[in-house]
Design a protein around this motif. Structure first.
Motif, PDB file in Angstrom:
ATOM      1  N   VAL A   7     -19.541 -28.452  -7.183  1.00 16.06           N
ATOM      2  CA  VAL A   7     -19.645 -27.291  -8.070  1.00 16.06           C
ATOM      3  C   VAL A   7     -19.647 -27.834  -9.488  1.00 16.06           C
ATOM      4  O   VAL A   7     -18.811 -28.670  -9.843  1.00 16.06           O
ATOM      5  CB  VAL A   7     -18.466 -26.321  -7.873  1.00 16.06           C
ATOM      6  CG1 VAL A   7     -18.639 -25.086  -8.754  1.00 16.06           C
ATOM      7  CG2 VAL A   7     -18.327 -25.930  -6.411  1.00 16.06           C
ATOM      8  N   PHE A  74     -17.463 -20.480  -6.984  1.00 14.84           N
ATOM      9  CA  PHE A  74     -17.698 -20.937  -5.625  1.00 14.84           C
ATOM     10  C   PHE A  74     -16.921 -20.067  -4.652  1.00 14.84           C
ATOM     11  O   PHE A  74     -15.773 -19.706  -4.898  1.00 14.84           O
ATOM     12  CB  PHE A  74     -17.258 -22.394  -5.432  1.00 14.84           C
ATOM     13  CG  PHE A  74     -17.402 -22.854  -4.013  1.00 14.84           C
ATOM     14  CD1 PHE A  74     -18.612 -23.279  -3.530  1.00 14.84           C
ATOM     15  CD2 PHE A  74     -16.310 -22.823  -3.143  1.00 14.84           C
ATOM     16  CE1 PHE A  74     -18.754 -23.675  -2.207  1.00 14.84           C
ATOM     17  CE2 PHE A  74     -16.442 -23.213  -1.824  1.00 14.84           C
ATOM     18  CZ  PHE A  74     -17.673 -23.642  -1.356  1.00 14.84           C
ATOM     19  N   PHE A  80     -22.643 -16.892   0.395  1.00 16.07           N
ATOM     20  CA  PHE A  80     -22.589 -17.508  -0.931  1.00 16.07           C
ATOM     21  C   PHE A  80     -23.119 -18.933  -0.864  1.00 16.07           C
ATOM     22  O   PHE A  80     -23.931 -19.335  -1.685  1.00 16.07           O
ATOM     23  CB  PHE A  80     -21.150 -17.494  -1.465  1.00 16.07           C
ATOM     24  CG  PHE A  80     -21.040 -17.929  -2.910  1.00 16.07           C
ATOM     25  CD1 PHE A  80     -20.989 -16.986  -3.920  1.00 16.07           C
ATOM     26  CD2 PHE A  80     -20.988 -19.263  -3.245  1.00 16.07           C
ATOM     27  CE1 PHE A  80     -20.897 -17.374  -5.246  1.00 16.07           C
ATOM     28  CE2 PHE A  80     -20.892 -19.670  -4.572  1.00 16.07           C
ATOM     29  CZ  PHE A  80     -20.844 -18.715  -5.570  1.00 16.07           C
ATOM     30  N   ARG A  83     -26.911 -19.071  -0.494  1.00  9.97           N
ATOM     31  CA  ARG A  83     -27.605 -18.740  -1.741  1.00  9.97           C
ATOM     32  C   ARG A  83     -27.356 -19.768  -2.828  1.00  9.97           C
ATOM     33  O   ARG A  83     -28.028 -19.778  -3.844  1.00  9.97           O
ATOM     34  CB  ARG A  83     -27.186 -17.355  -2.220  1.00  9.97           C
ATOM     35  CG  ARG A  83     -27.704 -16.281  -1.307  1.00  9.97           C
ATOM     36  CD  ARG A  83     -27.318 -14.921  -1.802  1.00  9.97           C
ATOM     37  NE  ARG A  83     -27.882 -13.899  -0.921  1.00  9.97           N
ATOM     38  CZ  ARG A  83     -27.456 -12.672  -0.886  1.00  9.97           C
ATOM     39  NH1 ARG A  83     -26.485 -12.270  -1.675  1.00  9.97           N
ATOM     40  NH2 ARG A  83     -28.007 -11.810  -0.062  1.00  9.97           N
ATOM     41  N   CYS A  84     -26.378 -20.616  -2.623  1.00  8.58           N
ATOM     42  CA  CYS A  84     -26.025 -21.647  -3.598  1.00  8.58           C
ATOM     43  C   CYS A  84     -26.729 -22.969  -3.268  1.00  8.58           C
ATOM     44  O   CYS A  84     -26.289 -24.019  -3.688  1.00  8.58           O
ATOM     45  CB  CYS A  84     -24.509 -21.812  -3.595  1.00  8.58           C
ATOM     46  SG  CYS A  84     -23.871 -22.702  -4.993  1.00  8.58           S
ATOM     47  N   CYS A  90     -23.504 -26.258  -6.185  1.00  4.46           N
ATOM     48  CA  CYS A  90     -23.595 -25.002  -6.940  1.00  4.46           C
ATOM     49  C   CYS A  90     -23.569 -25.369  -8.423  1.00  4.46           C
ATOM     50  O   CYS A  90     -22.555 -25.862  -8.913  1.00  4.46           O
ATOM     51  CB  CYS A  90     -22.416 -24.088  -6.638  1.00  4.46           C
ATOM     52  SG  CYS A  90     -22.416 -23.416  -4.989  1.00  4.46           S
ATOM     53  N   TRP A  92     -23.970 -24.256 -12.439  1.00  5.96           N
ATOM     54  CA  TRP A  92     -23.894 -23.142 -13.377  1.00  5.96           C
ATOM     55  C   TRP A  92     -24.172 -23.664 -14.776  1.00  5.96           C
ATOM     56  O   TRP A  92     -23.584 -24.661 -15.191  1.00  5.96           O
ATOM     57  CB  TRP A  92     -22.510 -22.511 -13.333  1.00  5.96           C
ATOM     58  CG  TRP A  92     -22.198 -21.903 -12.015  1.00  5.96           C
ATOM     59  CD1 TRP A  92     -21.480 -22.475 -10.992  1.00  5.96           C
ATOM     60  CD2 TRP A  92     -22.583 -20.607 -11.558  1.00  5.96           C
ATOM     61  NE1 TRP A  92     -21.408 -21.597  -9.931  1.00  5.96           N
ATOM     62  CE2 TRP A  92     -22.065 -20.440 -10.253  1.00  5.96           C
ATOM     63  CE3 TRP A  92     -23.307 -19.557 -12.128  1.00  5.96           C
ATOM     64  CZ2 TRP A  92     -22.260 -19.283  -9.516  1.00  5.96           C
ATOM     65  CZ3 TRP A  92     -23.498 -18.405 -11.398  1.00  5.96           C
ATOM     66  CH2 TRP A  92     -22.980 -18.278 -10.107  1.00  5.96           C
ATOM     67  N   GLY A 101     -26.814 -19.237 -12.699  1.00  2.00           N
ATOM     68  CA  GLY A 101     -26.687 -20.100 -11.535  1.00  2.00           C
ATOM     69  C   GLY A 101     -27.997 -20.831 -11.323  1.00  2.00           C
ATOM     70  O   GLY A 101     -29.015 -20.224 -11.044  1.00  2.00           O
ATOM     71  N   SER A 103     -28.650 -23.234  -9.027  1.00  2.00           N
ATOM     72  CA  SER A 103     -28.969 -23.603  -7.654  1.00  2.00           C
ATOM     73  C   SER A 103     -29.703 -22.482  -6.945  1.00  2.00           C
ATOM     74  O   SER A 103     -30.276 -22.678  -5.895  1.00  2.00           O
ATOM     75  CB  SER A 103     -27.692 -23.940  -6.884  1.00  2.00           C
ATOM     76  OG  SER A 103     -27.044 -25.040  -7.470  1.00  2.00           O
ATOM     77  N   ARG A 106     -29.403 -16.408  -9.443  1.00  2.00           N
ATOM     78  CA  ARG A 106     -28.287 -15.465  -9.546  1.00  2.00           C
ATOM     79  C   ARG A 106     -27.660 -15.579 -10.924  1.00  2.00           C
ATOM     80  O   ARG A 106     -27.668 -16.632 -11.533  1.00  2.00           O
ATOM     81  CB  ARG A 106     -27.253 -15.736  -8.462  1.00  2.00           C
ATOM     82  CG  ARG A 106     -27.832 -15.475  -7.088  1.00  2.00           C
ATOM     83  CD  ARG A 106     -26.892 -15.881  -6.003  1.00  2.00           C
ATOM     84  NE  ARG A 106     -25.765 -14.981  -5.861  1.00  2.00           N
ATOM     85  CZ  ARG A 106     -25.823 -13.794  -5.279  1.00  2.00           C
ATOM     86  NH1 ARG A 106     -26.949 -13.338  -4.827  1.00  2.00           N
ATOM     87  NH2 ARG A 106     -24.745 -13.054  -5.150  1.00  2.00           N
TER      88      ARG A 106
END
Length: 133
Positions: A7, A74, A80, A83-84, A90, A92, A101, A103, A106
């Motif tokens: 993340v 996360f 989640f 979609r990540c 992930c 940001w 986001g 990845s 979103r």
């Protein structure tokens, strides 16, 4: 499946602006981080022992000047993670226009602690459209 998901939060704000980030789960407090412009902060989450009854969630509070934003960075919930970008990373990016986001398509809606999908691929945000409040 890789048991670790990376993340990351990156500071893409205006030059010379530091992003303050404080992220934590129920088990781990990642402490306050000062992220310099064009730099990032990351951590890894072990997802090997996760099931639907024991979810791992990392909430982050970001601050830039007088603006701030809280969001879920996360969640180990399967939707989640899918979609990540799957079980990899992930990403940001904090920008002047909001938190995006990278990845997956979103964005964070301010005043709520949830991640929502933008219909027009623009940051969902406050009345000024920035995502910061």
């Amino acid at each position: 499946m890789n048991p670790m998901v990376k993340v990351s939060i990156h500071n893409w704000l205006a030059p010379n602006h530091t992003l303050d980030a404080h992220c934590k789960s129920h088990e781990h407090d990642l402490q306050n981080q000062q992220i310099q412009c064009h730099a990032g902060f990351d951590w890894s989450v072990d997802v090997t022992a996760i099931n639907n009854r024991h979810l791992k969630v990392y909430n982050c509070h970001l601050k830039w000047g007088h603006k701030h934003l809280e969001y879920v960075a996360f969640s180990s919930h399967a939707v989640f993670i899918e979609r990540c970008g799957g079980y990899t990373e992930c990403k940001w990016n904090a920008t002047n226009d909001g938190l995006i986001g990278k990845s997956f398509a979103r964005h964070v809606r301010p005043n709520k602690r949830e991640v929502v999908q933008s219909r027009d691929n623009q940051p969902a945000g406050a009345d000024d459209g920035s995502g910061w409040h």
